[in-house]
Design a protein around this motif. Structure first.
Motif, PDB file in Angstrom:
ATOM      1  N   LYS A  35       0.943  -1.273  -0.141  1.00  0.00           N
ATOM      2  CA  LYS A  35      -0.022  -0.037   0.074  1.00  0.00           C
ATOM      3  C   LYS A  35       1.013   1.308   0.121  1.00  0.00           C
ATOM      4  CE  LYS A  35      -3.720  -1.964   2.654  1.00  0.00           C
ATOM      5  NZ  LYS A  35      -4.411  -2.008   4.026  1.00  0.00           N
ATOM      6  N   TRP A  42      -5.258   0.372  -5.002  1.00  0.00           N
ATOM      7  CA  TRP A  42      -6.344  -0.072  -4.312  1.00  0.00           C
ATOM      8  C   TRP A  42      -5.890  -1.682  -3.909  1.00  0.00           C
ATOM      9  CZ3 TRP A  42      -9.963  -3.672  -5.718  1.00  0.00           C
ATOM     10  CH2 TRP A  42     -10.832  -3.938  -4.845  1.00  0.00           C
ATOM     11  N   ARG A 116     -13.306  -0.249  -9.190  1.00  0.00           N
ATOM     12  CA  ARG A 116     -12.809  -0.947  -8.235  1.00  0.00           C
ATOM     13  C   ARG A 116     -13.306  -2.708  -8.705  1.00  0.00           C
ATOM     14  NH1 ARG A 116      -9.965   2.551  -8.127  1.00  0.00           N
ATOM     15  NH2 ARG A 116      -9.290   3.831  -6.537  1.00  0.00           N
TER      16      ARG A 116
END
Length: 154
Positions: A35, A42, A116
Motif C-alpha cells: 500500500k 487499491w 474497483r
C-alpha cells in the motif's frame, strides 16, 4: 487505465493453524508495504482485523481458498512490488503455506481509472484466462512481457 490483478491460493491449513502462522503473521506487514509502494491504487480488504488481510473473504465454501485483488497505476509498479521487495522472499516460500494448484491462479487486466473490480469480476477474468488462454483482456506475466497486452500507461 490502471492494472488490476487477482491471485488466488489454497492454504495448506486453516488460517489459525501453526502450519500457516508465519504467512498469517506477516500478512499485514507485506500488505502494508504494498500500500505504500509508488503506483499502488487499491486493495480488496477484509474486516481490517489485524493479521487477517483478505483471508476471511474466501472463494466459495472453502475457507482455505483465499484471494488477493489489487489495482496498480501500471505494470512497472506491480512488478516492482512483486519482485523487488520483501514480498519476493515470501512469494519464494509459497509452497510452505499453499497447495500447488493444477490450473492458473493469477490474472491481470486493464481497467478504467477509478474502477474497483469485485471478486466476481476478477474470478470471471481468471476463468476467461483459463478458458481462452492469455488475451489482451485477461493475461499473465509472459503475455504482458511479450508485448501482447501493451501497457496503456507507458
Amino acid at each position: 487505465m490502471h492494472l488490476a490483478e487477482l491471485n488466488i491460493g489454497r492454504l495448506l491449513a486453516p488460517t489459525d493453524d501453526p502450519k500457516v502462522a508465519d504467512f498469517m503473521d506477516n500478512l499485514d506487514r507485506i500488505n502494508g508495504m504494498g500500500k505504500r509502494m509508488p503506483g499502488f491504487v487499491w486493495m480488496s480488504e477484509g474486516s481490517g482485523e489485524p493479521g487477517t488481510g483478505n483471508t476471511e473473504n474466501n472463494i466459495g465454501d472453502d475457507p482455505q481458498l483465499v484471494f488477493n485483488l489489487t489495482v496498480w497505476e501500471d505494470l512497472k509498479s506491480l512488478e516492482s512490488f512483486v519482485y523487488k521487495t520483501l514480498h519476493a522472499k515470501f512469494m519464494d516460500r509459497k509452497a510452505e503455506w499453499f497447495e500447488a494448484l493444477d490450473q492458473r491462479h493469477f490474472v491481470m487486466w486493464w481497467i478504467p481509472e477509478g474502477h474497483r473490480p469485485s471478486r466476481d469480476e476478477a474470478l470471471a477474468k481468471l476463468d476467461q484466462l483459463r478458458t481462452l488462454g492469455p488475451t489482451p483482456d485477461a493475461f499473465d506475466w509472459d503475455f504482458m512481457r511479450a508485448g501482447h497486452a501493451p501497457d496503456p500507461t507507458a
